[in-house]
Enzyme design. Structure first.
Site, PDB file in Angstrom:
ATOM      1  N   SER A 132      32.162 -34.306 -43.448  1.00  0.00           N
ATOM      2  CA  SER A 132      31.157 -34.913 -42.580  1.00  0.00           C
ATOM      3  C   SER A 132      30.910 -36.173 -43.159  1.00  0.00           C
ATOM      4  CB  SER A 132      29.935 -33.883 -42.720  1.00  0.00           C
ATOM      5  OG  SER A 132      28.937 -34.414 -42.280  1.00  0.00           O
ATOM      6  N   TYR A 145      23.330 -28.832 -47.993  1.00  0.00           N
ATOM      7  CA  TYR A 145      24.421 -29.435 -46.868  1.00  0.00           C
ATOM      8  C   TYR A 145      24.901 -30.717 -47.499  1.00  0.00           C
ATOM      9  CZ  TYR A 145      26.999 -30.405 -42.638  1.00  0.00           C
ATOM     10  OH  TYR A 145      27.991 -30.758 -41.728  1.00  0.00           O
TER      11      TYR A 145
END
Length: 257
Positions: A132, A145
């Site tokens: 990501s 995250y």
């Protein structure tokens, strides 16, 4: 002979798009995940599904790799959308939310690679980590995250460095906003707060992205297919950013745009 590809988190989003793209291309595809959607994608594409229960999809990957007929030449460890999730930062370290973020986005990738590594070495295969842009920068309210995603790049580089001499390639792809079910859920607070439709919410979060739009799962799947293909045979240890240009924006200059 068809290559064998294991896709963790193949029931929705990017993982499902990869299964739909790769299976018709002649790959023998195995998909794992934590939801029954995995079976639906398998029925649609002809892939083989293994459903693993939470906290991670590692059991499914292990099951694929233990089968004598399933010696994968490629492992797509999808942690950005398919096998991963974001949580708000906990009020103190080591809470359940933080552990969940690390398990879903990092521990599962570790376990999947460990399970498939003997076959990857035997077949001189490759691993693609779906990371990501949170692997490269820090977004708000996503401590676990972001931490896991940064570590995922380190895992990719270690696999590439340590097992490259045995013919194993490892790379990562870093998408920005992608129109997946997980991202749709992340739009809901913005939609409720400002009375926006889902399309308008995506437009809002992408207003400073040079391409002014999110990616589709199919667009990311096409990039994944390339990185896993023989055409990328010399590419290893690389991070491909597929974010519409979001990560190149000089934030302090936005006021002048």
């Amino acid at each position: 002979m068809a290559r064998v590809v294991v896709i963790t988190g193949g029931g929705t989003g990017i993982g499902a798009a990869c299964a739909r793209l790769m299976h018709p291309a002649g790959e023998r595809v195995f998909i794992t995940g934590r939801r029954d959607a995995v079976r639906a994608v398998a029925n649609e594409t002809g892939a083989t599904a293994l459903v693993a229960m939470p906290p991670t999809a590692r059991c499914g990957a292990s099951g694929c790799c233990r089968r004598s007929s399933t010696r994968p030449a490629g492992l797509m460890s999808s942690s950005a959308a398919p096998a991963g999730w974001a949580t708000a930062p906990p009020p103190r370290p080591a809470t359940a939310n933080e552990r969940e973020a690390l398990d879903g986005n990092l521990t599962s990738a570790f376990a999947s690679v460990r399970a498939c590594l003997p076959s990857l070495i035997a077949r001189r295969g490759n691993v693609l980590f779906v990371a990501s842009i949170a692997s490269l920068a820090a977004g708000p309210q996503a401590c676990g995250y972001v931490t896991a995603k940064h570590a995922l790049i380190g895992l990719m580089r270690s696999v590439a460095r340590d097992y490259g001499p045995q013919g194993v390639r490892a790379n990562a792809i870093c998408p920005g906003w992608v129109t997946t079910p997980m991202a749709d859920e992340e739009m809901h607070p913005l939609m409720q707060a400002e009375g926006l439709s889902l399309t308008e919410a995506y437009q809002r979060v992408c207003r400073d992205v040079p391409l002014r739009r999110p990616a589709s799962p199919e667009e990311i799947a096409q990039a994944c297919q390339f990185l896993c293909s023989p055409q990328a045979a010399i590419i290893s240890g690389a991070t491909l950013v597929a974010d519409g240009g979001a990560s190149i924006v000089d934030v302090p200059t936005l006021a002048f745009a």
